[in-house]
Motif scaffolding. Structure first.
Motif, PDB file in Angstrom:
ATOM      1  N   SER A 143       0.962  -1.312   0.127  1.00 54.54           N
ATOM      2  CA  SER A 143      -0.021   0.057   0.109  1.00 54.54           C
ATOM      3  C   SER A 143       0.772   1.371   0.035  1.00 54.54           C
ATOM      4  N   PHE A 144       2.206   1.116   0.284  1.00 54.51           N
ATOM      5  CA  PHE A 144       2.921   2.164   0.274  1.00 54.51           C
ATOM      6  C   PHE A 144       3.708   2.344  -0.965  1.00 54.51           C
ATOM      7  N   VAL A 145       3.644   3.743  -1.542  1.00 51.05           N
ATOM      8  CA  VAL A 145       4.056   3.899  -2.829  1.00 51.05           C
ATOM      9  C   VAL A 145       5.503   4.828  -2.359  1.00 51.05           C
ATOM     10  N   LEU A 146       6.675   4.184  -2.732  1.00 50.72           N
ATOM     11  CA  LEU A 146       7.938   4.818  -2.325  1.00 50.72           C
ATOM     12  C   LEU A 146       8.173   5.972  -3.015  1.00 50.72           C
ATOM     13  N   ASP A 147       7.730   6.242  -4.491  1.00 49.32           N
ATOM     14  CA  ASP A 147       7.944   7.358  -5.101  1.00 49.32           C
ATOM     15  C   ASP A 147       7.027   8.481  -4.543  1.00 49.32           C
ATOM     16  N   ASN A 148       5.635   7.933  -4.032  1.00 53.38           N
ATOM     17  CA  ASN A 148       4.858   9.082  -3.350  1.00 53.38           C
ATOM     18  C   ASN A 148       5.592   9.660  -2.178  1.00 53.38           C
ATOM     19  N   TRP A 149       6.067   8.724  -1.345  1.00 53.74           N
ATOM     20  CA  TRP A 149       6.885   9.371  -0.268  1.00 53.74           C
ATOM     21  C   TRP A 149       7.820  10.255  -0.518  1.00 53.74           C
ATOM     22  N   LYS A 150       8.898   9.982  -1.615  1.00 47.53           N
ATOM     23  CA  LYS A 150       9.975  10.709  -1.803  1.00 47.53           C
ATOM     24  C   LYS A 150       9.506  12.093  -2.395  1.00 47.53           C
ATOM     25  N   ARG A 151       8.504  12.023  -2.955  1.00 48.66           N
ATOM     26  CA  ARG A 151       7.997  13.489  -3.614  1.00 48.66           C
ATOM     27  C   ARG A 151       7.296  14.285  -2.496  1.00 48.66           C
ATOM     28  N   PHE A 152       6.663  13.660  -1.561  1.00 49.46           N
ATOM     29  CA  PHE A 152       5.868  14.246  -0.322  1.00 49.46           C
ATOM     30  C   PHE A 152       6.950  14.773   0.571  1.00 49.46           C
ATOM     31  N   TYR A 153       7.916  13.998   0.816  1.00 48.38           N
ATOM     32  CA  TYR A 153       9.151  14.325   1.695  1.00 48.38           C
ATOM     33  C   TYR A 153       9.740  15.664   1.090  1.00 48.38           C
ATOM     34  N   SER A 154       9.970  15.568  -0.446  1.00 47.52           N
ATOM     35  CA  SER A 154      10.666  16.848  -1.031  1.00 47.52           C
ATOM     36  C   SER A 154       9.930  17.858  -0.905  1.00 47.52           C
ATOM     37  N   ASN A 155       8.897  17.898  -0.965  1.00 48.58           N
ATOM     38  CA  ASN A 155       7.824  19.123  -1.223  1.00 48.58           C
ATOM     39  C   ASN A 155       7.347  19.584  -0.004  1.00 48.58           C
ATOM     40  N   ASN A 156       7.080  18.900   0.887  1.00 44.25           N
ATOM     41  CA  ASN A 156       6.586  19.323   2.370  1.00 44.25           C
ATOM     42  C   ASN A 156       7.296  19.803   3.254  1.00 44.25           C
ATOM     43  N   SER A 157       6.643  20.112   4.428  1.00 40.74           N
ATOM     44  CA  SER A 157       7.506  20.440   5.746  1.00 40.74           C
ATOM     45  C   SER A 157       8.010  19.156   6.481  1.00 40.74           C
ATOM     46  N   GLU A 158       8.785  19.178   7.217  1.00 42.03           N
ATOM     47  CA  GLU A 158       9.332  17.957   7.931  1.00 42.03           C
ATOM     48  C   GLU A 158       8.248  17.326   8.903  1.00 42.03           C
ATOM     49  N   VAL A 159       7.582  18.304   9.589  1.00 42.36           N
ATOM     50  CA  VAL A 159       6.661  17.985  10.552  1.00 42.36           C
ATOM     51  C   VAL A 159       5.451  16.992   9.556  1.00 42.36           C
ATOM     52  N   ASP A 160       4.987  17.519   8.364  1.00 37.89           N
ATOM     53  CA  ASP A 160       3.973  16.887   7.635  1.00 37.89           C
ATOM     54  C   ASP A 160       4.634  15.608   7.147  1.00 37.89           C
ATOM     55  N   SER A 161       5.925  15.558   6.699  1.00 31.59           N
ATOM     56  CA  SER A 161       6.433  14.256   6.175  1.00 31.59           C
ATOM     57  C   SER A 161       6.519  13.432   7.259  1.00 31.59           C
TER      58      SER A 161
END
Length: 166
Positions: free
Chosen positions: A14-32
């Protein structure tokens, strides 16, 4: 016909690694951090602590960064299956290197272990508990003031610099 990678044959996650990488790159650390723990599938992925074995050889921080960059280049085939946060602790002539890896599957993939300098790291699979979560959070933010975390569990040196493998 090209043979499929064994990691592509694992049960779907259920975890999409590319989605995680994109989210981490484009959002705050707290949100990540929230996104990571709300979404990570620890049956389909595993977390590892990598400790560099030859810290006594680390001299200048910029040279350690070059060492990390070289490992990243030689691990290119693993980008599809791994995410890592590398942290240099300490200062010039007195530093240590650690990383937290999230990898597809429950073992270190060949695509990582095949990099010639990967053998310079001691790997420990992390059990998920409050201490591990705090450590992962600190590696994601490069901040040892995260509640529940003290880098003292792995080193008594202060954070110096970090690099992300994504």
């Amino acid at each position: 016909m090209k043979e499929k990678n064994p990691l592509d044959l694992l049960p779907p996650s259920s975890f999409v690694l590319d989605n995680w990488k994109r989210f981490y790159s484009n959002n705050s650390e707290v949100d990540s951090i929230k996104y990571f723990w709300d979404n990570v599938d620890l049956e389909g992925y595993s977390l590892w602590l990598a400790s560099y074995m030859d810290n006594h050889l680390l001299k200048q921080t910029f040279m350690t960064c070059n060492l990390i960059n070289g490992l990243f280049q030689r691990s290119e085939r693993a980008r599809k299956y791994a995410f890592g946060s590398f942290v240099i602790f300490g200062e010039d002539n007195d530093s240590e290197l650690f990383a937290i890896y999230l990898v597809r599957g429950q073992e270190i993939p060949f695509e990582l272990s095949d990099a010639p300098d990967f053998e310079s790291y001691v790997l420990k699979k992390l059990e998920i508990n409050d201490e591990t979560k705090a450590l992962v959070n600190a590696f994601l933010t490069w901040d040892d003031s995260i509640e529940g975390c003290s880098f003292a569990s792995i080193t008594n040196k202060k954070f110096n610099e970090g690099k992300i493998f994504k």
